[in-house]
Design a protein around this motif. Structure first.
Motif, PDB file in Angstrom:
ATOM      1  N   SER A 449       0.813  -1.224   0.000  1.00  0.00           N
ATOM      2  CA  SER A 449       0.000   0.000   0.000  1.00  0.00           C
ATOM      3  C   SER A 449       0.842   1.268   0.000  1.00  0.00           C
ATOM      4  CB  SER A 449      -0.929   0.005   1.218  1.00  0.00           C
ATOM      5  OG  SER A 449      -1.754  -1.132   1.240  1.00  0.00           O
ATOM      6  N   LEU A 450       1.981   1.266   0.693  1.00  0.00           N
ATOM      7  CA  LEU A 450       2.798   2.474   0.805  1.00  0.00           C
ATOM      8  C   LEU A 450       3.858   2.573  -0.276  1.00  0.00           C
ATOM      9  CD1 LEU A 450       3.443   2.940   4.634  1.00  0.00           C
ATOM     10  CD2 LEU A 450       1.999   4.331   3.143  1.00  0.00           C
ATOM     11  N   THR A 451       4.546   1.470  -0.558  1.00  0.00           N
ATOM     12  CA  THR A 451       5.728   1.547  -1.418  1.00  0.00           C
ATOM     13  C   THR A 451       5.573   0.809  -2.741  1.00  0.00           C
ATOM     14  OG1 THR A 451       6.717  -0.417  -0.419  1.00  0.00           O
ATOM     15  CG2 THR A 451       7.196   1.706   0.620  1.00  0.00           C
ATOM     16  N   GLY A 452       4.473   0.093  -2.937  1.00  0.00           N
ATOM     17  CA  GLY A 452       4.309  -0.728  -4.129  1.00  0.00           C
ATOM     18  C   GLY A 452       4.243   0.079  -5.418  1.00  0.00           C
ATOM     19  N   ASN A 453       4.705  -0.546  -6.498  1.00  0.00           N
ATOM     20  CA  ASN A 453       4.705   0.091  -7.814  1.00  0.00           C
ATOM     21  C   ASN A 453       4.271  -0.958  -8.844  1.00  0.00           C
ATOM     22  OD1 ASN A 453       5.194   1.306 -10.258  1.00  0.00           O
ATOM     23  ND2 ASN A 453       7.315   1.856  -9.832  1.00  0.00           N
ATOM     24  N   PRO A 454       3.028  -0.884  -9.342  1.00  0.00           N
ATOM     25  CA  PRO A 454       2.533  -1.898 -10.285  1.00  0.00           C
ATOM     26  C   PRO A 454       3.192  -1.843 -11.651  1.00  0.00           C
ATOM     27  CG  PRO A 454       0.937  -0.115 -10.041  1.00  0.00           C
ATOM     28  CD  PRO A 454       2.003   0.133  -9.027  1.00  0.00           C
ATOM     29  N   ASP A 455       4.003  -0.815 -11.922  1.00  0.00           N
ATOM     30  CA  ASP A 455       4.640  -0.667 -13.232  1.00  0.00           C
ATOM     31  C   ASP A 455       6.067  -1.205 -13.271  1.00  0.00           C
ATOM     32  OD1 ASP A 455       2.369   0.627 -14.295  1.00  0.00           O
ATOM     33  OD2 ASP A 455       3.024   2.536 -13.442  1.00  0.00           O
ATOM     34  N   LEU A 456       6.475  -1.913 -12.234  1.00  0.00           N
ATOM     35  CA  LEU A 456       7.836  -2.443 -12.204  1.00  0.00           C
ATOM     36  C   LEU A 456       8.066  -3.457 -13.324  1.00  0.00           C
ATOM     37  CD1 LEU A 456       8.262  -3.017  -8.350  1.00  0.00           C
ATOM     38  CD2 LEU A 456       9.420  -1.278  -9.736  1.00  0.00           C
ATOM     39  N   LYS A 457       9.288  -3.455 -13.849  1.00  0.00           N
ATOM     40  CA  LYS A 457       9.685  -4.404 -14.889  1.00  0.00           C
ATOM     41  C   LYS A 457      10.412  -5.600 -14.251  1.00  0.00           C
ATOM     42  CE  LYS A 457      10.551  -0.644 -18.184  1.00  0.00           C
ATOM     43  NZ  LYS A 457      11.596   0.002 -19.033  1.00  0.00           N
ATOM     44  N   PHE A 492      14.415   0.677  -3.389  1.00  0.00           N
ATOM     45  CA  PHE A 492      13.488   1.652  -2.800  1.00  0.00           C
ATOM     46  C   PHE A 492      14.010   3.063  -3.048  1.00  0.00           C
ATOM     47  CE2 PHE A 492      12.053   4.221   0.878  1.00  0.00           C
ATOM     48  CZ  PHE A 492      10.695   4.168   0.618  1.00  0.00           C
ATOM     49  N   ASP A 493      13.151   3.909  -3.585  1.00  0.00           N
ATOM     50  CA  ASP A 493      13.488   5.306  -3.865  1.00  0.00           C
ATOM     51  C   ASP A 493      13.021   6.168  -2.695  1.00  0.00           C
ATOM     52  OD1 ASP A 493      14.034   7.769  -4.882  1.00  0.00           O
ATOM     53  OD2 ASP A 493      12.536   7.703  -6.478  1.00  0.00           O
ATOM     54  N   ASP A 494      13.984   6.659  -1.878  1.00  0.00           N
ATOM     55  CA  ASP A 494      13.641   7.456  -0.703  1.00  0.00           C
ATOM     56  C   ASP A 494      12.903   8.737  -1.079  1.00  0.00           C
ATOM     57  OD1 ASP A 494      14.791   5.789   1.322  1.00  0.00           O
ATOM     58  OD2 ASP A 494      16.762   6.439   0.640  1.00  0.00           O
ATOM     59  N   ALA A 495      13.320   9.364  -2.180  1.00  0.00           N
ATOM     60  CA  ALA A 495      12.744  10.660  -2.542  1.00  0.00           C
ATOM     61  C   ALA A 495      11.262  10.553  -2.865  1.00  0.00           C
ATOM     62  CB  ALA A 495      13.506  11.246  -3.728  1.00  0.00           C
ATOM     63  N   ASN A 496      10.874   9.486  -3.555  1.00  0.00           N
ATOM     64  CA  ASN A 496       9.477   9.314  -3.955  1.00  0.00           C
ATOM     65  C   ASN A 496       8.738   8.274  -3.118  1.00  0.00           C
ATOM     66  OD1 ASN A 496       9.473  11.113  -6.351  1.00  0.00           O
ATOM     67  ND2 ASN A 496      11.001   9.653  -7.090  1.00  0.00           N
ATOM     68  N   PHE A 497       9.430   7.679  -2.169  1.00  0.00           N
ATOM     69  CA  PHE A 497       8.864   6.692  -1.251  1.00  0.00           C
ATOM     70  C   PHE A 497       8.118   5.590  -2.013  1.00  0.00           C
ATOM     71  CE2 PHE A 497       6.731   5.076   2.556  1.00  0.00           C
ATOM     72  CZ  PHE A 497       7.750   5.213   3.487  1.00  0.00           C
TER      73      PHE A 497
END
Length: 643
Positions: A449-457, A492-497
């Motif tokens: 919910s917080l850090t997930g990214n559905p567009d990952l390759k 993990f990208d700290d800037a964009n969480f």
């Protein structure tokens, strides 16, 4: 030494020194890993290490990961003692780039926060009969996740006749381990059953693990043309430790512990049918299920790592059909595979710890701010594969593999592998391998919910290695050079969480092993691993991967009934990450050495007494920032076996 005693000692050598004293015979070893079907070791060009039960027993380690520590190319990352996270990097790759299997059933869980990395602390040692480690990309055989290699742990298998074994081990700090095992084969039916219980005790403050394990197997050979085999495993345990990267017992701001309860179940079923003298067909189904409930206190001051908890479950079903067609000089493997995965995690993070409370303080519940951390995902993929193998004369092996994977809602993955091996009459051989691999994003990386990214390759790999071996009556020498190129690493990208695909990373290095048997009762082994890591991002420091590691081991058959083993290990400097200061930091840990001693006395053929002194010099060191390694530990054990 009289002739009778000398003859007895010589007969014991295959038991006490199986892979060292008979190194020249290893080429005839049958392997089930690194190939689509069971085959001789000499029919695989990849770099392979095999440890069998008597190797494991002679080392007499308290944890399975300490056995694996003796293998060149395996880099161990730990968080304190038992109960803390234990992961393995193979040839410098991420720990989730290695497929880990039990009896051919994959155990990697993509719902965890480590991207599917397997925690080796969850495995007991008593049920392990054999370990096969295959280095290099193996995705043409195993599909997603096998970018760096494969570790296949094979449990107690049926054995001719009937055998019963009772064993118990007890040590300092509350260490306990006991097991009972039954196995046998009669009139084409085979069975095996192993029940084990272990308690690590608490040699490191705050770190402890307890588990109960069941391993069972059945086999039936109704005719010389077919065989049916079933394997079942269940592990039920609980653990506690300081939270990962919290600073551990030495540096953490508070002593609240991470706690987890887990259960893992695996099932494998295989049917092998010899249709003709040149055609063998195998159908294999596997099921893996895991449930875990955990509660973490977070890491003060909680800005980066607040308290959180979750209940997670994962299920993987895999069906594979493999055909082997051909003879000894020319053969191919071809088949189809389908995989289905489902993962769910329900939890929350408590951000109330970082929100100032009014004064005077209200009831505790008034300062709780829960943010849901949940996801539920599933996916399926299907694949077709082929592998061509040929021997030019009897001393040159050529291998070519190709695989077509089609994950649902993702692009098709087409990967290839090539290997060559040349044997010479003087015991010398050379090999070269090139391969590709891929890894689908983990459910956690996609859906959190917080850090997930559905567009990952998918993460990808291309690697190659060259190696040479020389065998003689007294010596075995192996040297390999490897080079890995990994792309689209998920970080993990700290800037964009959020999780992102980052820059490429290259790893390269060398592995060396020398076994020398100067006398029929003495064997000595030297090993060393050098790993160099080059990231496109100069500020990226990959943790848990020492540049240099190595060891010296010796086994001595003092008499016909008494043997001793010494294992000296060196671990070089390595980077380790921590959040104990309130922000992410990376520190360099000092190098350290350990010395483990073990002895065994066969009182009578059915009864063996053992003793072990781990970290005998009581070396003080940290294996993570603020997490001390285990101190000196004395153990004694008894093993009773009868047929």
């Amino acid at each position: 030494m009289n002739k009778k005693r000398k003859r007895c000692a010589v007969l014991l050598l295959p038991i006490l020194f199986p892979s060292w004293a008979i190194a020249a015979a290893n080429v005839e070893e049958l392997l089930v890993t690194g190939s689509y079907s069971e085959t001789q070791r000499d029919n695989i060009s990849s770099s392979i290490t095999v440890l069998n039960r008597t190797d494991i027993s002679a080392l007499n380690k308290s944890h399975l990961v300490d056995v694996l520590r003796t293998v060149p190319g395996l880099l161990i990352e730990e968080q304190g003692g038992a109960g803390g996270l234990v992961s393995i990097s193979l040839r410098g790759g991420e720990s989730n780039f290695t497929v880990v299997m039990i009896d051919g059933v994959q155990l990697n869980d993509p719902t965890n926060t480590r991207g599917g990395s397997f925690d080796f602390g969850n495995l007991g040692i008593d049920s392990v009969e054999r370990i096969e480690i295959v280095r290099g990309a193996q995705s043409t055989i195993y599909g997603s996740d096998a970018l760096s290699g494969v570790i296949n742990i094979i449990t107690t298998q049926p054995k001719a006749g009937h055998q019963q074994t009772l064993s118990a081990d007890i040590g300092e700090y509350g260490y306990r381990r006991n097991s009972i095992a039954l196995r046998g084969v009669e009139n084409g039916f085979g069975y095996s059953l192993q029940l084990g219980r272990r308690d690590s005790g608490e040699p490191v403050n705050g770190s402890r693990q307890q588990s109960d394990d069941i391993n069972a197997g059945l086999s039936w050979t109704p005719s010389k043309h077919q065989k049916i085999a079933l394997n079942y495993r269940n592990s039920d345990g609980e653990l506690n430790s300081y939270p990962e990267q919290s600073g551990g017992p030495n540096k953490a701001e508070n002593d609240d512990l991470y706690r987890s309860e887990y259960q893992g179940t695996s099932l494998g079923a295989a049917w092998t049918l010899q249709l003709t003298s040149l055609w063998q067909s195998n159908l294999h189904y596997s099921l893996y299920e895991r449930e875990e409930s955990f509660d973490s206190p977070g890491i003060a001051p909680y800005m980066n790592v607040p308290p959180y908890f979750a209940d997670a479950e994962f299920e993987r079903k895999n069906l594979r059909w493999v055909n082997r067609i051909g003879g000894e000089q020319l053969w191919l493997h071809a088949g189809l595979e389908r995989r289905e995965e489902y993962g769910r995690s329900d939890g929350a993070a408590d951000f109330g710890a970082i929100i100032p409370a009014p004064s005077p303080l209200p009831p505790l519940t008034a300062n709780i701010v829960l943010i849901p951390l949940s996801f539920e995902l599933d996916r399926a993929s299907k694949a077709a594969f082929i592998e061509l193998n040929t021997r030019l004369a009897s001393d040159t092996l050529l291998q070519f593999g190709a695989r077509h994977d089609k994950p649902e809602e993702l692009d098709t993955e087409e990967i290839y592998k090539f290997g060559v091996k040349q044997d010479f009459d003087n015991g010398f051989s050379v090999s070269a391998n090139w391969g590709q691999g891929f890894k689908l994003p983990s459910f956690f990386a996609l859906g959190d919910s917080l850090t997930g990214n559905p567009d990952l390759k998918p993460e990808t790999a291309e690697n190659w290695d060259i190696g040479a071996e020389w065998r003689s009556k007294q010596h075995f020498i192996s040297l390999s050079y490897f080079n890995n190129h990994f792309e689209n690493l998920i970080t993990f990208d700290d800037a964009n969480f959020t999780n992102i695909n980052s820059d490429a990373v290259d790893t390269s290095g060398a592995e060396w092993l020398w076994t020398w048997q100067p006398h029929q009762l003495l064997s000595i082994q030297l090993d060393a691993t050098y790993t160099d890591i080059d990231a496109e991002d100069p500020e990226l420091k990959l943790t848990g991967r020492p540049q240099v590691k190595g060891g010296l081991s010796s086994r001595w058959q003092v008499s016909g009934s008494f043997s001793m083993n010494a294992d000296y290990r060196y671990t070089g400097k390595q980077f380790a990450g921590s959040q104990h200061t309130g922000s992410g930091t990376t520190e360099s840990l000092k190098s350290y050495t350990t010395l483990d001693l073990a002895a065994a006395w066969q009182v009578i053929p059915q009864l063996t007494l053992t003793a072990a002194l781990e970290n005998a010099l009581n070396e003080g060191f940290e294996n993570a920032v603020g997490f001390p390694g285990e101190p000196r530990l004395l153990r004694v054990g008894i093993n009773f076996s009868f047929e």
